[in-house]
Scaffold this motif. Structure first.
Motif, PDB file in Angstrom:
ATOM      1  N   HIS A 259       0.860  -1.187   0.000  1.00 32.95           N
ATOM      2  CA  HIS A 259       0.000   0.000   0.000  1.00 32.95           C
ATOM      3  C   HIS A 259       0.891   1.229   0.000  1.00 32.95           C
ATOM      4  O   HIS A 259       1.692   1.426   0.905  1.00 32.95           O
ATOM      5  CB  HIS A 259      -0.905  -0.002   1.235  1.00 32.95           C
ATOM      6  CG  HIS A 259      -1.870   1.139   1.254  1.00 32.95           C
ATOM      7  ND1 HIS A 259      -2.447   1.620   2.418  1.00 32.95           N
ATOM      8  CD2 HIS A 259      -2.378   1.921   0.249  1.00 32.95           C
ATOM      9  CE1 HIS A 259      -3.259   2.621   2.127  1.00 32.95           C
ATOM     10  NE2 HIS A 259      -3.227   2.825   0.823  1.00 32.95           N
TER      11      HIS A 259
ATOM     12  N   PRO B 146       0.412   5.200  -0.080  1.00 35.21           N
ATOM     13  CA  PRO B 146      -0.511   6.347  -0.040  1.00 35.21           C
ATOM     14  C   PRO B 146      -0.076   7.437  -1.015  1.00 35.21           C
ATOM     15  O   PRO B 146       1.115   7.666  -1.229  1.00 35.21           O
ATOM     16  CB  PRO B 146      -0.414   6.823   1.409  1.00 35.21           C
ATOM     17  CG  PRO B 146       0.106   5.648   2.178  1.00 35.21           C
ATOM     18  CD  PRO B 146       1.034   4.948   1.237  1.00 35.21           C
TER      19      PRO B 146
ATOM     20  N   ARG C  62      -5.882  11.396  -4.313  1.00 35.99           N
ATOM     21  CA  ARG C  62      -7.243  10.899  -4.063  1.00 35.99           C
ATOM     22  C   ARG C  62      -7.731   9.912  -5.122  1.00 35.99           C
ATOM     23  O   ARG C  62      -8.888   9.509  -5.126  1.00 35.99           O
ATOM     24  CB  ARG C  62      -8.213  12.079  -3.974  1.00 35.99           C
ATOM     25  CG  ARG C  62      -7.873  13.098  -2.904  1.00 35.99           C
ATOM     26  CD  ARG C  62      -8.071  12.556  -1.502  1.00 35.99           C
ATOM     27  NE  ARG C  62      -9.483  12.478  -1.137  1.00 35.99           N
ATOM     28  CZ  ARG C  62      -9.932  12.108   0.051  1.00 35.99           C
ATOM     29  NH1 ARG C  62      -9.079  11.718   0.988  1.00 35.99           N
ATOM     30  NH2 ARG C  62     -11.224  12.085   0.306  1.00 35.99           N
TER      31      ARG C  62
ATOM     32  N   THR D 145      -2.299   6.872  -5.418  1.00 36.58           N
ATOM     33  CA  THR D 145      -2.413   5.939  -4.304  1.00 36.58           C
ATOM     34  C   THR D 145      -2.505   4.523  -4.875  1.00 36.58           C
ATOM     35  O   THR D 145      -3.232   4.281  -5.844  1.00 36.58           O
ATOM     36  CB  THR D 145      -3.659   6.243  -3.457  1.00 36.58           C
ATOM     37  OG1 THR D 145      -3.465   7.487  -2.796  1.00 36.58           O
ATOM     38  CG2 THR D 145      -3.908   5.160  -2.412  1.00 36.58           C
TER      39      THR D 145
ATOM     40  N   LYS E  34     -11.321  -0.814   0.747  1.00 35.35           N
ATOM     41  CA  LYS E  34     -10.145  -0.290   1.449  1.00 35.35           C
ATOM     42  C   LYS E  34      -9.694   1.031   0.838  1.00 35.35           C
ATOM     43  O   LYS E  34      -9.413   2.007   1.558  1.00 35.35           O
ATOM     44  CB  LYS E  34      -9.010  -1.311   1.398  1.00 35.35           C
ATOM     45  CG  LYS E  34      -7.710  -0.855   2.036  1.00 35.35           C
ATOM     46  CD  LYS E  34      -7.842  -0.665   3.539  1.00 35.35           C
ATOM     47  CE  LYS E  34      -6.498  -0.315   4.155  1.00 35.35           C
ATOM     48  NZ  LYS E  34      -6.628  -0.023   5.629  1.00 35.35           N
TER      49      LYS E  34
ATOM     50  N   GLU F 245     -11.676   4.275   1.523  1.00 32.42           N
ATOM     51  CA  GLU F 245     -11.505   4.939   2.813  1.00 32.42           C
ATOM     52  C   GLU F 245     -10.704   6.229   2.691  1.00 32.42           C
ATOM     53  O   GLU F 245     -10.867   7.144   3.501  1.00 32.42           O
ATOM     54  CB  GLU F 245     -10.796   3.986   3.785  1.00 32.42           C
ATOM     55  CG  GLU F 245     -11.620   2.761   4.167  1.00 32.42           C
ATOM     56  CD  GLU F 245     -10.840   1.782   5.025  1.00 32.42           C
ATOM     57  OE1 GLU F 245      -9.670   2.098   5.367  1.00 32.42           O
ATOM     58  OE2 GLU F 245     -11.373   0.707   5.347  1.00 32.42           O
ATOM     59  N   SER F 246      -9.841   6.314   1.670  1.00 23.52           N
ATOM     60  CA  SER F 246      -8.999   7.503   1.519  1.00 23.52           C
ATOM     61  C   SER F 246      -9.070   8.136   0.135  1.00 23.52           C
ATOM     62  O   SER F 246      -8.505   9.214  -0.071  1.00 23.52           O
ATOM     63  CB  SER F 246      -7.535   7.153   1.829  1.00 23.52           C
ATOM     64  OG  SER F 246      -7.054   6.165   0.923  1.00 23.52           O
ATOM     65  N   CYS F 247      -9.735   7.478  -0.798  1.00 25.56           N
ATOM     66  CA  CYS F 247      -9.754   7.961  -2.180  1.00 25.56           C
ATOM     67  C   CYS F 247     -11.166   8.255  -2.671  1.00 25.56           C
ATOM     68  O   CYS F 247     -12.108   7.536  -2.343  1.00 25.56           O
ATOM     69  CB  CYS F 247      -9.112   6.918  -3.100  1.00 25.56           C
ATOM     70  SG  CYS F 247      -7.357   6.616  -2.752  1.00 25.56           S
ATOM     71  N   ASN F 248     -11.289   9.294  -3.471  1.00 26.77           N
ATOM     72  CA  ASN F 248     -12.571   9.629  -4.082  1.00 26.77           C
ATOM     73  C   ASN F 248     -12.862   8.760  -5.300  1.00 26.77           C
ATOM     74  O   ASN F 248     -14.018   8.564  -5.675  1.00 26.77           O
ATOM     75  CB  ASN F 248     -12.590  11.095  -4.530  1.00 26.77           C
ATOM     76  CG  ASN F 248     -12.414  12.049  -3.370  1.00 26.77           C
ATOM     77  OD1 ASN F 248     -12.874  11.777  -2.266  1.00 26.77           O
ATOM     78  ND2 ASN F 248     -11.744  13.167  -3.614  1.00 26.77           N
TER      79      ASN F 248
END
Length: 257
Positions: free
Chosen positions: A12, A14, A17, A46, A80, A83-86
């Protein structure tokens, strides 16, 4: 053992978006996708590379899993990233490409990139997997001249893959191919389809079958002249990374991602 753990571990990275879900192939591992993932991460995307159930361990463990398990793994990867990406784009190799198409038929992803996704397997014997299942539990990887040629088209790169395939897994893969193929008309997201000319695992006609089934989204199709089935580790792997990046960048610029 330490090297093997790294080859099979999910990864993963980061970034922005836009999330890239990287899915490896049948009997393979995240090691097939790591170089691509590292390259995309350098561009700021990401990246999540998942490990499919039953993979990265032993063929016996893989025999306990099937298409439904692998589909759930892919769907979990999307959750998953959300949770952090549009935005989430599925990027898959071989069966990973098939899983990416599956995600798109469900409307779970915003874009897809499939690489050597199977609609037709090159080895005709795989069509009879269900018939031999009562008598044979595992089959060895092909040692044909074609397979040897394919391996020569790839540089020496660390990769974890099984040398035996569970027949139950082949039966399940064939079921997955039929299911996805019947639902391709439901796809409505931007799509990039890649196919290696020297692919002796998946019949290269597969990419045109997919293209025709999803013509509603006007997919881009790219053929790679010098690569074998494991496109992400082949001699054109750097160009592949750039093409993926360009697809993401241009789609984002058009507002379709």
């Amino acid at each position: 053992m330490k090297l093997q753990r790294r080859l099979v571990e999910p990864f993963h990275f980061p970034g922005n978006r836009v999330g890239c879900l990287l899915i490896h192939g049948f009997s393979g591992s995240p090691s097939e996708m790591r170089l691509l993932g590292e390259g995309l991460a350098k561009f700021g995307w990401t990246v999540l590379g998942i490990l499919l159930s039953g993979h990265g361990t032993t063929p016996e463990e893989m025999a306990k899993k099937g298409w439904e398990d692998w589909a759930r793994d892919a769907e979990g990867g999307v959750r998953k990233l959300r949770e952090s990406c549009n935005t989430v784009v599925g990027i898959g190799l071989s069966m990973g490409g098939l899983l990416t198409l599956h995600l798109a038929t469900l409307g779970l992803i915003d874009g897809l990139i499939s690489m050597n996704a199977p609609m037709v397997l090159a080895d005709r014997r795989t069509r009879f997997a269900r018939l031999v299942r009562p008598f044979i539990k595992f089959v060895g990887k092909s040692t044909s001249d074609q397979a040897a040629l394919e391996s020569k088209s790839q540089p020496i790169t660390e990769r974890f893959v099984y040398d035996r395939i569970p027949v139950d897994g082949l039966v399940s893969l064939n079921r997955g191919i039929r299911q996805v193929r019947s639902k391709l008309h439901l796809i409505n997201c931007p799509a990039l389809l890649m196919q290696s000319r020297k692919d002796f695992t998946v019949n290269p006609s597969s990419v045109q079958i997919i293209r025709k089934k999803i013509e509603q989204v006007n997919p881009e199709v790219i053929y790679w002249e010098n690569s074998g089935h494991i496109l992400t580790l082949g001699p054109e792997r750097e160009e592949v990374t750039l093409k993926v990046h360009d697809f993401l960048r241009q789609s984002a610029a058009k507002g379709v991602l």
